[in-house]
Motif scaffolding. Sequence first.
Motif, mmCIF file in Angstrom:
data_model
loop_
_atom_site.group_PDB
_atom_site.id
_atom_site.type_symbol
_atom_site.label_atom_id
_atom_site.label_comp_id
_atom_site.label_asym_id
_atom_site.label_seq_id
_atom_site.Cartn_x
_atom_site.Cartn_y
_atom_site.Cartn_z
ATOM 1 N N MET A 56 0.827 -1.198 0.000
ATOM 2 C CA MET A 56 0.000 0.000 0.000
ATOM 3 C C MET A 56 0.863 1.251 0.000
ATOM 4 S SD MET A 56 -3.248 -0.576 2.520
ATOM 5 C CE MET A 56 -3.675 1.150 2.344
ATOM 6 N N SER A 57 0.238 2.376 -0.334
ATOM 7 C CA SER A 57 0.957 3.641 -0.302
ATOM 8 C C SER A 57 1.126 4.086 1.134
ATOM 9 C CB SER A 57 0.157 4.690 -1.092
ATOM 10 O OG SER A 57 -1.099 4.898 -0.487
ATOM 11 N N LYS B 49 1.025 -9.294 -5.606
ATOM 12 C CA LYS B 49 1.217 -8.638 -4.313
ATOM 13 C C LYS B 49 1.028 -9.619 -3.155
ATOM 14 C CE LYS B 49 1.705 -4.214 -5.586
ATOM 15 N NZ LYS B 49 2.866 -3.368 -5.238
ATOM 16 N N ASP C 155 -4.112 0.625 -10.650
ATOM 17 C CA ASP C 155 -3.273 0.715 -9.448
ATOM 18 C C ASP C 155 -4.045 1.373 -8.306
ATOM 19 O OD1 ASP C 155 -1.135 -0.493 -10.696
ATOM 20 O OD2 ASP C 155 -0.180 1.389 -11.283
ATOM 21 N N GLU C 156 -4.839 2.378 -8.638
ATOM 22 C CA GLU C 156 -5.636 3.055 -7.608
ATOM 23 C C GLU C 156 -6.745 2.138 -7.092
ATOM 24 O OE1 GLU C 156 -8.165 7.188 -6.821
ATOM 25 O OE2 GLU C 156 -7.316 6.771 -8.792
ATOM 26 N N HIS D 158 -6.614 -1.076 -6.930
ATOM 27 C CA HIS D 158 -5.970 -2.047 -6.043
ATOM 28 C C HIS D 158 -5.632 -1.421 -4.695
ATOM 29 C CE1 HIS D 158 -2.659 -4.435 -4.334
ATOM 30 N NE2 HIS D 158 -3.308 -5.442 -4.843
ATOM 31 N N GLU D 159 -5.152 -0.181 -4.701
ATOM 32 C CA GLU D 159 -4.804 0.488 -3.446
ATOM 33 C C GLU D 159 -6.028 0.657 -2.553
ATOM 34 O OE1 GLU D 159 -3.377 4.860 -1.827
ATOM 35 O OE2 GLU D 159 -2.805 4.246 -3.858
ATOM 36 N N SER E 253 -7.153 -2.714 -1.251
ATOM 37 C CA SER E 253 -6.278 -3.169 -0.170
ATOM 38 C C SER E 253 -6.680 -2.538 1.152
ATOM 39 C CB SER E 253 -4.817 -2.818 -0.484
ATOM 40 O OG SER E 253 -4.384 -3.448 -1.660
#
Length: 294
Positions: free
Chosen positions: A1-2, A118, A147-148, A150-151, A154
């Motif tokens: 994660m970010s 991941k 990608d967003e 998935h973020e 998550s």
Amino acid sequence: MSSKRPRTIQIFLPSGDPSGIRIAEQTTSIIRLIEVPRSNMADFLKMPEAKQVGLYVLVSGDSKDEWYIGQSGDVGTRLMQHHKNEKKDWERALVLVSLTNNLTQTHVLYVESLSIEKARHCQRYELLNGNGGQKPHTPIPLKADCDEIHEIGSLLLATLGYPLFEPLTEQIASTTKQAFVCNRSGVKASGIYTNEGMVVLKGSSAPMTTERKTKQRFFDKRDKLLDKGIIAIEKDRFVFQRDYLFQTPSGASMFLLLATSNGWKDWKTEQGVTLHEYQGRTLDSATEQSVNVE
């Protein structure tokens, strides 16, 4: 994660039952995660989201430690196929869809492949997928959207108690670098205490046998991790092949010692400060800072 930052997540209970279907959303996102107990499949199939394109995760195992990641253009129909398959053992499905129903097959194929990648990298749970999915050619703008997705997915998974894509080592780096050791009775182990429990670090080891009276359940747990390849036998010891999370410090120390243990005392810093004492000092420091600010 970010990087972690404040978020607002809302959880809706359609039936009012917290153990039934749960719907999680980030208030600023169009991504929705629906947790569906297998016993509530009929209720999910009545929901409009069941007809959508979506990503899904099946959760099984007594400790929710076995996972399967998939995708479908009609996620409800696909889950029913899994439900009818007697060989597929699962208890809950986690379904990721869009509030605006604008996900395409390309979106979910890419997110499925990314999710499998991941999950294998994080190594928190056993992934039952036989392959890595089919990552399609994805233009840069569409990849950014995936990608967003998935973020956010998550984050919603972790919020509902399923941190499938949360690396243990990333959390360690962001919370504390203080390592603890357990060195009783031939054990040579290092661990990090996080808000999820005690992470025993790769390379930690302990004797395969003990002279103390030991209950069978300690051996059963050890044999289970041997079967999964989380630990391996090296001469007369078992050695952790990767970082592994135990829900409590005592659970970790008992596993290593093959005996009853108080992890708050048996985990110590290199200077001999017990985990209990270390946490007490941390709390005292925080209290003093709070008083000074007031």
